[in-house]
Enzyme design. Structure first.
Site: not given
Ligand code: GLY
Ligand code: MN
Ligand code: MN
Length: 447
Positions: A48, A250, A267, A278, A357, A361, A368, A391, A395, A413, A415
């Site tokens: 529900d 991610h 992030d 972001d 990466h 963006h 994005h 960003e 890694y 990172r 960003e």
């Protein structure tokens, strides 16, 4: 409660802003065309329970309306109005259970629609809206399924005739609309500044409360408290990765314990009035970078700054990435993590073993955000009002071969969010420290 979108720029005339967007869309269409734009469907979570409703960005961009089960028609010169809205009628019983609605008259008045109808009438009215139009502009393949509804109606108009003339062409609505969304208005930039400010404050709060031994989800909770206490929500699932988890781009489990020697990569960005922040920052759980962490961090920070310096009007959209890659490659050679000639490493993309990466963006209603990066095979030229992230990262997962142990299990990172201005760019996220000394001071002062 459902509401027409607003911002803290209270005196701002949002109706005029939405009307202006529709006018610009009309100017991109043929004068005898029609556009059909549908709200996003509600989504079921389990049994529900539905997910909190989020209006589709395109629909909200053109109307300001954030209720489900709605369709907007933009039909220049149509006898029943250029901007027609289909939406849910008032329903006291359902509103008692699942929330208030504008209703048909309320929505027409609030949105400045020329006409509004019950959504239940849409199917019957659609042939009359398409009749005699040269082209119908539609989102193709989006989750609303409006393209299938229109195709079914076109088929019916052809087979059943009755004097109605269906459009000869179907056009992709997103081509003009997403090009519009790529360049932000002053009002949009105001919303993005606020989203960035809320995001920045939450990142600072997380840095201030980090302690070895706490769980990643505790820092995520601090981030989310900052967002929600400011009337915002996350724009995408928050990433809090300690140590090796920072190498998973991610990583959203946020489930591990943060150890004293770890760097913590967060992030996270708030969505405010429909616009996303972001931000990524990476900081030491103990409060002090060790020597190896600091060497890697300095490379990423230099790449971030080089990319920001390349974010200039008149530059191609990939200029920040090219600037970041050059610095990352120089840094990796200097640290002995890559060997060979710089130009060969760049040409062969060998750096992608550590930086896999892109640097940027588009950023806006979608984190994005929409809008092409290339047109006619050429990178889009950066113009005032274009907003994007910067960003770069490095890694180095634990199992990486031929890398000294001191660099392993490290993800970094940095960003920021920027908007191109007449003579450079505005960094919306400058409030969150990124200089290592400033980060160490912030954490030390909070102890
Ligand atoms: N947070 C998603 C990204 O940085 O692209
Ligand atoms: Mn991010
Ligand atoms: Mn990003």
């Amino acid at each position: 409660m459902n509401q027409i979108s607003d911002t803290d720029t209270e005196s701002f005339d949002w109706s005029a802003e939405y009307a202006d967007r529709r006018t610009r869309l009309i100017e991109s269409m043929g004068e005898n065309d029609v556009a059909v734009i549908a709200a996003a469907p509600e989504k079921n979570r389990n049994n529900d329970v539905t997910y909190p409703y989020r209006a589709a960005s395109d629909f909200r961009y053109l109307t300001g309306f954030i209720e489900p089960k709605a369709i907007a028609i933009i039909a220049p010169g149509h006898a029943e109005g250029e901007f027609q809205l289909f939406c849910r009628p008032r329903h006291p019983e359902q509103e008692t259970w699942v929330g208030r609605r504008f209703g048909i008259d309320g929505a027409r008045a609030a949105l400045g629609a020329d006409n509004a109808f019950d959504i239940a009438e849409f199917r019957d009215r659609l042939p009359g809206l398409l009749d005699g139009r040269a082209a119908v502009h539609l989102a193709l393949g989006d989750e609303s399924g409006i393209d299938r509804r229109v195709l079914t109606t076109l088929t019916g108009m052809r087979s059943q005739g009755r004097g109605r003339v269906p459009p000869a062409r179907i056009e992709r609505l997103d081509i003009a609309l997403h090009a519009m969304r790529r360049t932000k208005s002053a009002a949009e930039i105001a919303c993005m500044r606020r989203a960035a400010d809320i995001s920045a404050a939450a990142h600072i709060a997380a840095m201030q409360c980090v302690r070895p031994g706490m769980a990643e989800y505790e820092l995520a909770a601090t981030i989310h408290h900052g967002f929600e206490a400011a009337g915002a929500h996350w724009a995408y699932p928050t990433i809090v990765g300690a140590g090796a988890n920072g190498c998973v781009l991610h990583y959203i489990e946020n489930a591990d314990v943060i150890n004293a020697g770890n760097l913590v990569l967060i992030d996270a960005g708030a969505e405010y009035a429909g616009y996303a922040g972001d931000i990524t920052r990476t900081f030491p759980a103990s409060g002090c970078f060790n020597t190896a962490q600091r060497r890697l961090y300095d490379v990423v920070l230099a790449a971030n700054k080089a990319a920001l310096a390349a974010a200039q009007p008149g530059e191609p959209a990939n200029a920040p990435h090219q600037a970041a890659v050059a610095v990352i490659v120089d840094g990796l050679i200097e640290l002995g993590l890559l060997t060979g000639a710089r130009d060969d490493i760049i040409a062969n993309q060998d750096y992608r073993a550590f930086f896999m990466h892109g640097t940027s963006h588009w950023l806006g209603m979608d984190v994005h955000d929409v809008g092409d990066y290339k047109e006619n095979g050429e990178w889009v030229t950066l113009e005032p009002g274009m907003a994007f992230t910067v960003e770069p990262g490095l890694y180095i997962p634990p199992e990486t071969e031929n890398v000294p142990a001191e660099y392993l299990a490290t993800g970094i990172r940095i960003e920021d969010d920027v908007v191109i201005t007449d003579n450079g760019c505005e960094v919306l996220t400058a409030d969150v420290p990124k200089e290592p000394d400033a980060i160490e001071r912030l954490i030390a002062n909070a102890k």
